[in-house]
Write an enzyme that holds these catalytic residues in place. Structure first.
Site, mmCIF file in Angstrom:
data_model
loop_
_atom_site.group_PDB
_atom_site.id
_atom_site.type_symbol
_atom_site.label_atom_id
_atom_site.label_comp_id
_atom_site.label_asym_id
_atom_site.label_seq_id
_atom_site.Cartn_x
_atom_site.Cartn_y
_atom_site.Cartn_z
ATOM 1 N N GLU A 21 0.841 -1.177 0.000
ATOM 2 C CA GLU A 21 0.000 0.000 0.000
ATOM 3 C C GLU A 21 0.885 1.238 0.000
ATOM 4 O O GLU A 21 1.971 1.234 0.552
ATOM 5 C CB GLU A 21 -0.907 0.002 1.226
ATOM 6 C CG GLU A 21 -1.960 -1.082 1.123
ATOM 7 C CD GLU A 21 -2.934 -1.076 2.285
ATOM 8 O OE1 GLU A 21 -4.127 -1.268 2.029
ATOM 9 O OE2 GLU A 21 -2.510 -0.886 3.438
ATOM 10 N N CYS A 41 3.874 8.496 0.875
ATOM 11 C CA CYS A 41 4.423 7.559 1.850
ATOM 12 C C CYS A 41 4.667 6.233 1.142
ATOM 13 O O CYS A 41 3.724 5.612 0.654
ATOM 14 C CB CYS A 41 3.419 7.413 2.986
ATOM 15 S SG CYS A 41 3.908 6.204 4.218
ATOM 16 N N CYS A 55 6.932 -7.181 7.080
ATOM 17 C CA CYS A 55 8.037 -6.641 7.868
ATOM 18 C C CYS A 55 8.441 -7.680 8.905
ATOM 19 O O CYS A 55 7.592 -8.339 9.494
ATOM 20 C CB CYS A 55 7.614 -5.349 8.581
ATOM 21 S SG CYS A 55 8.975 -4.586 9.496
ATOM 22 N N CYS A 76 7.066 -5.254 15.585
ATOM 23 C CA CYS A 76 6.694 -4.319 16.651
ATOM 24 C C CYS A 76 5.254 -4.643 17.058
ATOM 25 O O CYS A 76 4.392 -4.838 16.194
ATOM 26 C CB CYS A 76 6.783 -2.880 16.156
ATOM 27 S SG CYS A 76 8.426 -2.480 15.551
ATOM 28 N N CYS A 107 2.091 -2.647 15.801
ATOM 29 C CA CYS A 107 1.992 -2.331 14.372
ATOM 30 C C CYS A 107 1.269 -3.425 13.596
ATOM 31 O O CYS A 107 1.595 -4.602 13.698
ATOM 32 C CB CYS A 107 3.392 -2.140 13.808
ATOM 33 S SG CYS A 107 3.424 -1.876 12.017
ATOM 34 N N CYS A 158 -0.869 5.658 10.049
ATOM 35 C CA CYS A 158 0.343 4.957 10.476
ATOM 36 C C CYS A 158 0.042 3.599 11.061
ATOM 37 O O CYS A 158 -0.822 3.466 11.922
ATOM 38 C CB CYS A 158 1.030 5.713 11.600
ATOM 39 S SG CYS A 158 1.616 7.279 11.160
HETATM 40 N N1 SAH Z 1 9.264 0.619 9.676
HETATM 41 C C1 SAH Z 1 9.493 1.986 9.837
HETATM 42 C C2 SAH Z 1 8.568 2.898 9.050
HETATM 43 C C3 SAH Z 1 7.115 2.517 8.923
HETATM 44 S S1 SAH Z 1 6.046 2.677 10.290
HETATM 45 C C4 SAH Z 1 9.456 2.350 11.288
HETATM 46 O O1 SAH Z 1 9.062 1.539 12.078
HETATM 47 O O2 SAH Z 1 9.874 3.455 11.617
HETATM 48 C C5 SAH Z 1 5.625 4.409 10.407
HETATM 49 C C6 SAH Z 1 5.350 4.864 11.839
HETATM 50 O O3 SAH Z 1 4.089 4.403 12.334
HETATM 51 C C7 SAH Z 1 6.382 4.344 12.811
HETATM 52 O O4 SAH Z 1 6.801 5.337 13.698
HETATM 53 C C8 SAH Z 1 5.616 3.263 13.522
HETATM 54 O O5 SAH Z 1 6.190 2.946 14.737
HETATM 55 C C9 SAH Z 1 4.250 3.874 13.630
HETATM 56 N N2 SAH Z 1 3.182 2.923 13.931
HETATM 57 C C10 SAH Z 1 3.179 1.598 13.714
HETATM 58 N N3 SAH Z 1 2.008 1.070 14.141
HETATM 59 C C11 SAH Z 1 1.259 2.070 14.615
HETATM 60 C C12 SAH Z 1 -0.055 2.142 15.188
HETATM 61 N N4 SAH Z 1 -0.827 1.079 15.284
HETATM 62 N N5 SAH Z 1 -0.497 3.345 15.560
HETATM 63 C C13 SAH Z 1 0.261 4.446 15.389
HETATM 64 N N6 SAH Z 1 1.496 4.446 14.869
HETATM 65 C C14 SAH Z 1 2.001 3.261 14.488
HETATM 66 FE FE1 SF4 Z 2 7.994 -2.958 10.815
HETATM 67 FE FE2 SF4 Z 2 5.790 -1.843 11.761
HETATM 68 FE FE3 SF4 Z 2 7.915 -2.064 13.320
HETATM 69 FE FE4 SF4 Z 2 7.950 -0.303 11.296
HETATM 70 S S1 SF4 Z 2 6.617 -0.236 13.086
HETATM 71 S S2 SF4 Z 2 9.562 -1.759 11.850
HETATM 72 S S3 SF4 Z 2 6.719 -1.437 9.763
HETATM 73 S S4 SF4 Z 2 6.724 -3.772 12.468
#
Ligand code: SAH
Ligand code: SF4
Length: 351
Positions: free
Chosen positions: A91, A104, A111, A115, A118, A341
């Site tokens: 996406e 974006c 991934c 995390c 996420c 995000c």
């Molecule tokens: N993988 C990279 C970039 C993509 S994520 C990273 O982790 O930085 C983009 C942003 O969204 C990151 O700061 C991530 O931590 C945040 N993010 C992920 N899941 C989220 C959620 N459920 N609610 C709000 N922000 C989130």
């Molecule tokens: Fe991967 Fe989501 Fe963690 Fe970014 S925030 S590194 S996309 S698992």
């Protein structure tokens, strides 16, 4: 199978043509068609001689990722599901500001970082994207807005690139680097380096190299200490905060001009949103020039966390601001179309 030209850096494109017995200056012409005009059909590249067009057509393709679906949010955010040659999908989102905006883009299908807050992280890591697939997302976004040939920096709508889509960009560093060199090349897509931001979960060894690329850094910090961070981000066990902060210092040292780092901080109810966490956070970044970006947690079904209350978020922001840190609360964009995000997810059949 024909070879894809998008994703070859300028020097590699030149080598490719020279190996065909063409003059090196042809590379400049071809580059212009591909990245300035956005042309994908060799036979429409009218400044190239007919036999050269045919030769190119026999051997190569120029492909922008296919737009499978497009959704428009009430707030102007546009989200695409894009598909590559092997039918893998990612996406990609356009987030408009008043007169310009950021695309974006993603760097991996899925991934591997996992995390826990996420949505993308719950998806299996399928593969890295190629350089062509990374920069191609921006090109398909331009197709969608009809922004060809490359407009001037002042008049373009798609002005910025944020590498904040699916995947961990620094786990695909070489392809990311090639893609960003293509995106910022002044004879083609011409996106200013200062308008490119790479967001990482903290793959420390590559962070200083972003300074050499001249792009901005955003770090998904999300916790004020190792205990909390390791609990919500497994990557912290490999690169704990002291290593991450050191890498950030090195980044700032290497940057040509003074460059703030954006520290992203997603607020999770009762986990990291208390006043004591804000105090600890400020100590952690001591010695760095940072601004914070507070992100309300976007809930997704099955998520093991809850969003912090508005009160807790504002209380947190106030503490940072009272110590002169910029700490804006990120407005959620495109939430109605799951474009915000951490909401991106694209594996077929699991949407
Ligand atoms: N993988 C990279 C970039 C993509 S994520 C990273 O982790 O930085 C983009 C942003 O969204 C990151 O700061 C991530 O931590 C945040 N993010 C992920 N899941 C989220 C959620 N459920 N609610 C709000 N922000 C989130
Ligand atoms: Fe991967 Fe989501 Fe963690 Fe970014 S925030 S590194 S996309 S698992």
């Amino acid at each position: 199978m024909k070879k894809e030209l998008i994703g070859l850096g300028f020097d590699d494109l030149k080598k490719e043509l020279v190996s065909l017995g063409e003059q090196p200056f042809r590379a400049k012409q071809l580059w212009h068609w591909i990245y300035h005009k956005g042309e994908t059909d060799f036979f429409k590249m009218t400044t190239l001689a007919k036999p050269f067009q045919s030769r190119l057509n026999e051997l190569y393709t120029v492909t922008h990722p296919k737009i499978v679906t497009e959704q428009n949010s009430v707030d102007g955010t546009r989200k695409w599901l894009m598909e590559f040659a092997d039918e893998k999908q990612v996406e990609c989102v356009y987030i408009p500001e008043s007169d310009r905006g950021a695309v974006c883009i993603s760097t991996q299908v899925g991934c591997a970082q996992g995390c826990r807050f996420c949505h993308t992280g719950t998806q299996k890591m399928m593969r890295n994207l190629t350089a062509g697939e990374i920069v191609g997302q921006f090109m398909s976004a331009r197709d969608s807005y009809g922004e060809w040939p490359t407009p001037t920096d002042e008049t373009r709508y798609l002005s910025n690139i944020v590498v904040m889509g699916m995947g961990e960009p620094l786990c695909n560093f070489e392809n990311l680097k090639t893609a960003l060199l293509i995106a910022t090349n002044g004879d083609g897509l011409s996106v200013s380096k200062r308008r490119v931001t790479v967001s990482t979960s903290g793959i420390a060894p590559y962070i200083p190299q972003l300074a050499d690329l001249g792009v901005k850094l955003a770090v998904s910090l999300h916790a004020p200490n190792n205990e909390i961070r390791s609990q919500i981000m497994p990557v912290n066990r490999k690169y704990p905060l002291e290593v991450l902060i050191e890498a950030c210092k090195e980044y700032q040292k290497r940057c040509e001009r003074r460059q703030f780092i954006t520290m992203e901080y997603v607020l999770l109810k009762d986990i990291n949103d208390q006043p004591k966490h804000a105090e600890e956070l400020m100590k952690l970044v001591d010695g760095l020039e940072v601004k914070f970006n507070l992100i309300p947690f976007h809930y997704w079904e099955g998520a093991p966390f809850e969003p912090s209350s508005n009160n807790a978020i504002h209380r947190f922001a106030k503490i940072l601001e009272s110590h002169y840190f910029a700490a804006p609360i990120r407005r959620s964009r495109g939430e109605d179309i799951m474009a915000a995000c951490g909401q991106l997810k694209s594996i077929k059949g699991k949407m």
